[in-house]
Design an enzyme around this catalytic site. Structure first.
Site, mmCIF file in Angstrom:
data_model
loop_
_atom_site.group_PDB
_atom_site.id
_atom_site.type_symbol
_atom_site.label_atom_id
_atom_site.label_comp_id
_atom_site.label_asym_id
_atom_site.label_seq_id
_atom_site.Cartn_x
_atom_site.Cartn_y
_atom_site.Cartn_z
ATOM 1 N N GLU A 1 -4.654 2.584 2.638
ATOM 2 C CA GLU A 1 -4.918 1.360 3.396
ATOM 3 C C GLU A 1 -5.106 1.646 4.879
ATOM 4 O OE1 GLU A 1 -3.561 -2.193 5.826
ATOM 5 O OE2 GLU A 1 -2.713 -0.183 5.685
ATOM 6 N N GLU A 2 -4.295 2.554 5.405
ATOM 7 C CA GLU A 2 -4.209 2.700 6.856
ATOM 8 C C GLU A 2 -5.471 3.296 7.484
ATOM 9 O OE1 GLU A 2 -2.079 1.362 8.565
ATOM 10 O OE2 GLU A 2 -0.120 1.306 7.601
ATOM 11 N N ASP B 1 0.294 4.372 1.320
ATOM 12 C CA ASP B 1 0.274 5.348 2.405
ATOM 13 C C ASP B 1 1.008 4.857 3.638
ATOM 14 O OD1 ASP B 1 -1.777 3.415 2.698
ATOM 15 O OD2 ASP B 1 -2.857 4.689 4.116
ATOM 16 N N ASP C 1 3.097 -6.814 3.446
ATOM 17 C CA ASP C 1 2.765 -5.937 4.564
ATOM 18 C C ASP C 1 2.909 -6.617 5.924
ATOM 19 O OD1 ASP C 1 1.974 -3.571 5.744
ATOM 20 O OD2 ASP C 1 -0.153 -3.834 5.352
ATOM 21 N N HIS D 1 0.836 -1.205 0.000
ATOM 22 C CA HIS D 1 0.000 0.000 0.000
ATOM 23 C C HIS D 1 0.865 1.248 0.000
ATOM 24 C CE1 HIS D 1 0.428 0.745 4.406
ATOM 25 N NE2 HIS D 1 0.236 -0.560 4.581
ATOM 26 N N ASP E 1 6.341 0.445 7.321
ATOM 27 C CA ASP E 1 4.995 -0.094 7.098
ATOM 28 C C ASP E 1 4.274 0.876 6.174
ATOM 29 O OD1 ASP E 1 2.354 -0.939 7.238
ATOM 30 O OD2 ASP E 1 2.063 -0.293 9.296
#
Length: 485
Positions: free
Chosen positions: A145-146, A78, A169, A76, A115
């Site tokens: 995603e976050e 972000d 991830d 991802h 991450d």
């Protein structure tokens, strides 16, 4: 040149350094997305983008590998924006400043974005490194995603050509993830009524800070302090005896990060100020006794302040404080199936107070849907008792483990061959996008791997340098070992 350039594998670390230089917190990924698309086009690769902003890059198989099953590497775009209180940093404008500290790479005063920046860098490094042998290859980079898995929710059927998805991830070298928790957001809102602060009252700002914070899934079992809950506990214990007037309360910044700080503005009559100071000091001693092993930097600070608005009346104060104090937090139940893994949890992530409303925003996670439903029911019942408006929203499914997954077996065999030890096959109590990918791609075989990252979603985030090399070795050997169609 970044000091990360001295690390190996160099292509991966160079790309990660570039990612760090371009701001990309959730909802601000566009500059990074445009850079990656331009970079891929310069390399002559196929690049596409869907309606929600996800990026898809394709690279043909290396010579002799054309008949292998196609693979998509997924990450991802972000990162979680968290900083220390004394760090001046605008995540929408300022670059992350990574540095090497012994065996680790860290960031100066902020989250590092390993991450999922390391996973993203590894996928792009496979595209860039002509020495990596692979079959037909896709790289999928998802949006936001976050804060809600927007990109995964919007992924359309038929866009990807791959049979196998490798999610990058995960955050523990030596572990292979084959399942994860689902989640749902839950908010409780209370309407507030204010009144004037009586004459002769003195106003203070009460700050609880210095907590570690961390990932609200991966770290929820560690017994870390939650600033929102700890500050509410003090107010619930002493508001009535002090005739305390509550002017403001705010804590936490993200629903998927364990809150490190919370702030309350309070007023008490002049003859009770010394009692307030004494109770705060006593409470700090209590918390240090309870949490000193886990939270060595915890502190509670009381300092004079000014009140620019009225205080909550007694009913509003008590409804809010008692609701927040009664809201459960942390591990609800451990899994009977996945030993050592949390089944159901919640994080009281963000409390936001305005003139006439206060919102308590939680993130619930569970490996099973009924676990989520149970916590939602519990919070709805609490809300009714307090007179709050409650809303569950943005639910996403877990990733159901498949014990017969061929790619999981291949990763395990490859890891055993490379490192002469057996990896742990795990289910993770955090949200991976794989569960959502299963809806448009139900037959896709999925696995998740990654290097060791500690302290994600907090300024203590760091990635272990040696484990990045091991992860890269595993990833590239895995691509080479993918079977024929």
């Amino acid at each position: 040149m970044s000091e990360l350039s001295q690390l190996s594998p160099q292509p991966l670390w160079d790309i990660f350094a570039k990612i760090c230089s371009i701001p990309h917190p959730s909802h601000h990924e566009e500059e990074l997305a445009q850079h990656i698309m331009g970079w891929a086009k310069e390399k002559g690769l196929f690049v596409d983008r869907d309606a929600v902003g996800n990026i898809l890059i394709r690279k043909p198989a290396t010579a002799g590998m054309e008949n292998r099953k196609p693979v998509v590497l997924q990450a991802h775009l972000d990162m979680v924006p968290q900083k220390n209180n004394d760090t001046v940093h605008d995540f929408a404008k300022d670059p992350i400043q990574p540095y090497i500290d012994g065996e680790w790479v860290k960031a100066r005063g902020t989250t590092l974005g390993a991450d999922n920046g390391i996973g993203m860098a590894s996928a792009l490094a496979v595209l860039a490194d002509e020495n990596v042998v692979h079959g037909p290859l896709e790289v999928l980079l998802t949006m936001t995603e976050e804060t809600g898995m927007d990109g995964a929710f919007g992924l359309q059927a038929g866009w990807l050509q791959a049979d196998i998805l490798i999610n990058t991830d995960s955050e523990e070298e030596g572990e292979i993830y084959m399942g994860c928790a689902g989640g749902i957001d839950f908010s409780s809102n209370l309407t507030l009524t204010r009144e004037a602060i009586p004459a002769g009252f003195q106003t203070f700002k009460l700050t609880l800070k210095g907590l570690k914070g961390g990932h609200s899934g991966g770290d929820i079992h560690l017994g870390l302090g939650n600033a929102n809950k700890l500050l509410a506990r003090f107010l619930a214990a002493h508001a009535a005896e002090l005739d305390l007037r509550l002017v403001d309360f705010n804590g936490g910044t993200l629903r998927n990060a364990i809150p490190r700080e919370a702030f309350a503005t309070v007023a008490v009559s002049a003859d009770k100020t010394e009692q307030l100071k004494s109770l705060v000091a006593t409470y700090l001693d209590i918390l240090k006794n309870e949490l000193s092993i886990k939270e060595k930097n915890l502190t509670v600070v009381l300092e004079p302040a000014t009140a620019e608005k009225g205080a909550l009346n007694a009913q509003s104060r008590d409804s809010f404080v008692q609701l927040l104090n009664a809201t459960p937090n942390g591990v609800i139940r451990n899994s009977d199936v996945a030993k050592g893994v949390v089944e159901t949890s919640l994080n009281v992530g963000v409390v936001t107070m305005t003139d006439d409303n206060v919102e308590i925003h939680c993130l619930i996670r569970s490996l099973i849907d009924s676990g989520k439903d149970y916590v939602v029911s519990m919070l709805e019942s609490l809300g009714k008792l307090a007179g709050a408006r409650t809303q569950p929203k943005g639910g996403y499914p877990g990733w159901q483990p498949d014990a017969n997954s061929p790619v999981m077996q291949l990763v395990r065999e490859t890891y055993q061959r490379l490192f002469n030890k057996t990896p742990n096959i795990q289910v993770i109590h955090a949200g991976l996008e794989c569960g959502l990918f299963k809806k448009p791609y139900p037959d896709m075989d999925m696995v998740s791997i990654g290097p060791t990252i500690t302290g994600p979603h907090s300024p203590d985030e760091q990635v272990h340098i040696e484990s990045v090399g091991q992860y890269w070795h595993l990833l590239t050997e895995l691509l080479k070992a993918i079977p024929q169609k």
